[in-house]
Design a protein around this motif. Structure first.
Motif, PDB file in Angstrom:
ATOM      1  N   ALA A 212       0.798  -1.219   0.000  1.00 55.08           N
ATOM      2  CA  ALA A 212       0.000   0.000   0.000  1.00 55.08           C
ATOM      3  C   ALA A 212       0.839   1.281   0.000  1.00 55.08           C
ATOM      4  CB  ALA A 212      -0.933   0.003   1.218  1.00 55.08           C
ATOM      5  N   HIS A 213       2.041   1.226   0.558  1.00 55.98           N
ATOM      6  CA  HIS A 213       2.770   2.476   0.798  1.00 55.98           C
ATOM      7  C   HIS A 213       4.146   2.591   0.153  1.00 55.98           C
ATOM      8  CE1 HIS A 213      -0.230   3.854   3.673  1.00 55.98           C
ATOM      9  NE2 HIS A 213      -0.253   2.623   4.137  1.00 55.98           N
ATOM     10  N   PHE A 214       4.647   1.540  -0.483  1.00 57.04           N
ATOM     11  CA  PHE A 214       6.012   1.603  -1.016  1.00 57.04           C
ATOM     12  C   PHE A 214       6.193   2.744  -2.016  1.00 57.04           C
ATOM     13  CE2 PHE A 214       9.372   0.633  -4.026  1.00 57.04           C
ATOM     14  CZ  PHE A 214      10.435   0.427  -3.170  1.00 57.04           C
ATOM     15  N   ARG A 215       5.271   2.874  -2.946  1.00 55.68           N
ATOM     16  CA  ARG A 215       5.402   3.927  -3.972  1.00 55.68           C
ATOM     17  C   ARG A 215       5.412   5.314  -3.348  1.00 55.68           C
ATOM     18  NH1 ARG A 215       2.931   2.926  -9.696  1.00 55.68           N
ATOM     19  NH2 ARG A 215       3.451   5.100  -9.670  1.00 55.68           N
ATOM     20  N   GLY A 216       4.536   5.518  -2.350  1.00 59.27           N
ATOM     21  CA  GLY A 216       4.492   6.816  -1.678  1.00 59.27           C
ATOM     22  C   GLY A 216       5.784   7.114  -0.938  1.00 59.27           C
ATOM     23  N   VAL A 217       6.350   6.103  -0.291  1.00 61.50           N
ATOM     24  CA  VAL A 217       7.618   6.277   0.421  1.00 61.50           C
ATOM     25  C   VAL A 217       8.731   6.593  -0.575  1.00 61.50           C
ATOM     26  CG1 VAL A 217       9.403   5.016   1.705  1.00 61.50           C
ATOM     27  CG2 VAL A 217       7.014   4.898   2.449  1.00 61.50           C
ATOM     28  N   TRP A 218       8.782   5.871  -1.684  1.00 63.02           N
ATOM     29  CA  TRP A 218       9.803   6.086  -2.714  1.00 63.02           C
ATOM     30  C   TRP A 218       9.716   7.511  -3.249  1.00 63.02           C
ATOM     31  CZ3 TRP A 218      10.391   7.358  -7.847  1.00 63.02           C
ATOM     32  CH2 TRP A 218      11.551   6.916  -8.499  1.00 63.02           C
ATOM     33  N   ARG A 219       8.486   7.929  -3.563  1.00 68.25           N
ATOM     34  CA  ARG A 219       8.250   9.276  -4.104  1.00 68.25           C
ATOM     35  C   ARG A 219       8.662  10.348  -3.088  1.00 68.25           C
ATOM     36  NH1 ARG A 219       2.859   8.864  -4.717  1.00 68.25           N
ATOM     37  NH2 ARG A 219       2.594   9.776  -2.680  1.00 68.25           N
TER      38      ARG A 219
ATOM     39  N   ALA B 117      14.672   3.438  -0.153  1.00 68.08           N
ATOM     40  CA  ALA B 117      13.341   2.866   0.070  1.00 68.08           C
ATOM     41  C   ALA B 117      13.456   1.509   0.755  1.00 68.08           C
ATOM     42  CB  ALA B 117      12.587   2.752  -1.253  1.00 68.08           C
ATOM     43  N   GLN B 118      14.459   0.729   0.344  1.00 71.77           N
ATOM     44  CA  GLN B 118      14.692  -0.567   0.984  1.00 71.77           C
ATOM     45  C   GLN B 118      15.062  -0.378   2.458  1.00 71.77           C
ATOM     46  OE1 GLN B 118      14.163  -3.506  -0.416  1.00 71.77           O
ATOM     47  NE2 GLN B 118      14.683  -4.576   1.461  1.00 71.77           N
ATOM     48  N   ASP B 119      15.866   0.639   2.755  1.00 69.47           N
ATOM     49  CA  ASP B 119      16.230   0.928   4.146  1.00 69.47           C
ATOM     50  C   ASP B 119      14.992   1.257   4.982  1.00 69.47           C
ATOM     51  OD1 ASP B 119      18.850   0.501   3.466  1.00 69.47           O
ATOM     52  OD2 ASP B 119      19.461   2.608   3.582  1.00 69.47           O
ATOM     53  N   VAL B 120      14.076   2.038   4.407  1.00 67.35           N
ATOM     54  CA  VAL B 120      12.826   2.344   5.112  1.00 67.35           C
ATOM     55  C   VAL B 120      12.069   1.049   5.400  1.00 67.35           C
ATOM     56  CG1 VAL B 120      10.562   3.466   4.937  1.00 67.35           C
ATOM     57  CG2 VAL B 120      12.613   4.680   4.179  1.00 67.35           C
ATOM     58  N   CYS B 121      11.986   0.169   4.406  1.00 69.91           N
ATOM     59  CA  CYS B 121      11.261  -1.094   4.577  1.00 69.91           C
ATOM     60  C   CYS B 121      11.888  -1.963   5.674  1.00 69.91           C
ATOM     61  CB  CYS B 121      11.218  -1.873   3.262  1.00 69.91           C
ATOM     62  SG  CYS B 121      10.175  -1.093   2.016  1.00 69.91           S
ATOM     63  N   VAL B 122      13.208  -1.972   5.732  1.00 76.52           N
ATOM     64  CA  VAL B 122      13.895  -2.760   6.766  1.00 76.52           C
ATOM     65  C   VAL B 122      13.546  -2.221   8.148  1.00 76.52           C
ATOM     66  CG1 VAL B 122      16.170  -3.310   7.734  1.00 76.52           C
ATOM     67  CG2 VAL B 122      15.775  -3.551   5.282  1.00 76.52           C
ATOM     68  N   VAL B 123      13.565  -0.887   8.297  1.00 74.22           N
ATOM     69  CA  VAL B 123      13.213  -0.287   9.589  1.00 74.22           C
ATOM     70  C   VAL B 123      11.768  -0.616   9.943  1.00 74.22           C
ATOM     71  CG1 VAL B 123      12.921   1.891  10.846  1.00 74.22           C
ATOM     72  CG2 VAL B 123      14.918   1.558   9.382  1.00 74.22           C
ATOM     73  N   VAL B 124      10.869  -0.484   8.989  1.00 73.33           N
ATOM     74  CA  VAL B 124       9.450  -0.783   9.237  1.00 73.33           C
ATOM     75  C   VAL B 124       9.293  -2.230   9.662  1.00 73.33           C
ATOM     76  CG1 VAL B 124       7.186  -1.023   8.140  1.00 73.33           C
ATOM     77  CG2 VAL B 124       8.564   1.022   7.720  1.00 73.33           C
ATOM     78  N   TYR B 125       9.941  -3.136   8.968  1.00 77.41           N
ATOM     79  CA  TYR B 125       9.833  -4.556   9.290  1.00 77.41           C
ATOM     80  C   TYR B 125      10.322  -4.836  10.708  1.00 77.41           C
ATOM     81  CZ  TYR B 125      10.316  -9.602   8.996  1.00 77.41           C
ATOM     82  OH  TYR B 125      10.204 -10.943   9.233  1.00 77.41           O
ATOM     83  N   ARG B 126      11.472  -4.251  11.043  1.00 74.09           N
ATOM     84  CA  ARG B 126      12.059  -4.508  12.364  1.00 74.09           C
ATOM     85  C   ARG B 126      11.281  -3.851  13.500  1.00 74.09           C
ATOM     86  NH1 ARG B 126      18.443  -3.638  10.820  1.00 74.09           N
ATOM     87  NH2 ARG B 126      18.702  -5.645   9.804  1.00 74.09           N
ATOM     88  N   ARG B 127      10.639  -2.708  13.214  1.00 70.08           N
ATOM     89  CA  ARG B 127      10.004  -1.953  14.285  1.00 70.08           C
ATOM     90  C   ARG B 127       8.486  -1.998  14.254  1.00 70.08           C
ATOM     91  NH1 ARG B 127      12.214   3.791  14.508  1.00 70.08           N
ATOM     92  NH2 ARG B 127      10.945   3.742  16.377  1.00 70.08           N
ATOM     93  N   LEU B 128       7.917  -2.865  13.438  1.00 70.37           N
ATOM     94  CA  LEU B 128       6.465  -2.912  13.299  1.00 70.37           C
ATOM     95  C   LEU B 128       5.762  -3.166  14.632  1.00 70.37           C
ATOM     96  CD1 LEU B 128       4.204  -2.580  11.292  1.00 70.37           C
ATOM     97  CD2 LEU B 128       4.404  -4.996  10.714  1.00 70.37           C
ATOM     98  N   ALA B 129       6.346  -3.974  15.470  1.00 73.21           N
ATOM     99  CA  ALA B 129       5.730  -4.263  16.772  1.00 73.21           C
ATOM    100  C   ALA B 129       5.691  -3.030  17.671  1.00 73.21           C
ATOM    101  CB  ALA B 129       6.481  -5.394  17.468  1.00 73.21           C
ATOM    102  N   GLU B 130       6.539  -2.034  17.396  1.00 69.29           N
ATOM    103  CA  GLU B 130       6.570  -0.817  18.202  1.00 69.29           C
ATOM    104  C   GLU B 130       5.550   0.218  17.737  1.00 69.29           C
ATOM    105  OE1 GLU B 130      10.558   0.766  18.175  1.00 69.29           O
ATOM    106  OE2 GLU B 130      11.401  -1.262  18.248  1.00 69.29           O
ATOM    107  N   PHE B 131       4.961   0.008  16.572  1.00 68.50           N
ATOM    108  CA  PHE B 131       4.001   0.972  16.030  1.00 68.50           C
ATOM    109  C   PHE B 131       2.813   1.090  16.976  1.00 68.50           C
ATOM    110  CE2 PHE B 131       0.222   1.496  13.149  1.00 68.50           C
ATOM    111  CZ  PHE B 131       0.363   2.855  13.003  1.00 68.50           C
ATOM    112  N   ASP B 132       2.443   2.328  17.331  1.00 68.04           N
ATOM    113  CA  ASP B 132       1.399   2.549  18.330  1.00 68.04           C
ATOM    114  C   ASP B 132      -0.018   2.483  17.765  1.00 68.04           C
ATOM    115  OD1 ASP B 132       1.054   4.940  16.976  1.00 68.04           O
ATOM    116  OD2 ASP B 132       1.914   6.180  18.562  1.00 68.04           O
TER     117      ASP B 132
END
Length: 199
Positions: A42-49, A65-80
């Motif tokens: 849903a959000h990769f294109r928006g993040v890339w742009r 963009a890949q770095d953003v995805c890695v952070v999201v993957y690792r920190r998804l459990a912390e999302f409030d």
């Protein structure tokens, strides 16, 4: 709202602590979190742009963009669970800032290609490409702190409270930066149009 050129109007999360994993409140939150794959789709294109608009060189966009995805993957459990877009863009802002500070980054990267999804004819594609180039040139003229709030507010349509939360800023600071950024952007756009009209 800034008047842009017409053609631009445009879980798998692991917890490190077994005690936390057994907590009933955390379990309920984890069940409600969207799966990483869903967020990516849903959000990769928006993040890339957004990374591009924040000044990441075209040659490094895929890596950023890949770095953003890695952070999201690792920190998804912390999302409030409050504002997914705000959280994603906060991560993108930090990654873009990191890329801009790297020694190989050049402040003004000439954009030879526009970001064109699809266009019915080459004339439209060329016009859109030129508008995208103009947008990026105007964004590059803004100081970084103003550019960030401008991109998130004007282009990505986040509200000022979402931007304030994402960037850990005072709400009045966001409003002030947006106001100054809009004025600078509009003045730079008017200068460009004046030059074209005078030729």
């Amino acid at each position: 709202m800034v008047a842009l050129p017409e053609s631009l109007s445009v879980r798998n999360a692991e917890t490190e602590s077994s005690e936390l994993a057994e907590s009933p409140n955390l379990s309920a939150v984890l069940l409600e979190l969207p799966a990483f794959e869903t967020i990516y789709a849903a959000h990769f294109r928006g993040v890339w742009r957004t990374l591009h608009r924040l000044g990441v060189a075209r040659s490094h966009l895929d890596d950023a963009a890949q770095d953003v995805c890695v952070v999201v993957y690792r920190r998804l459990a912390e999302f409030d669970g409050r504002s997914l877009r705000g959280w994603l863009y906060a991560i993108a802002v930090r990654v873009a800032s990191d890329y801009r500070r790297r020694p190989w980054h050049r402040r003004s990267v000439p954009l030879t290609e526009g970001v064109v999804d699809s266009a019915p004819d080459p004339g439209q594609a060329s016009e859109l490409g030129e508008s995208v180039r103009l947008l990026h040139e105007l964004l590059a003229e803004l100081p970084d702190e103003q550019r960030v709030v401008f991109v998130l507010g004007e282009l990505e349509q986040l509200t000022a409270p979402e931007i304030a939360k994402a960037l850990s800023l005072n709400l009045n600071t966001v409003y002030s930066r947006q106001r100054v950024a809009r004025a600078r952007f509009e003045a730079a756009l008017a200068r460009r149009r004046g030059r074209k009209g005078g030729v």
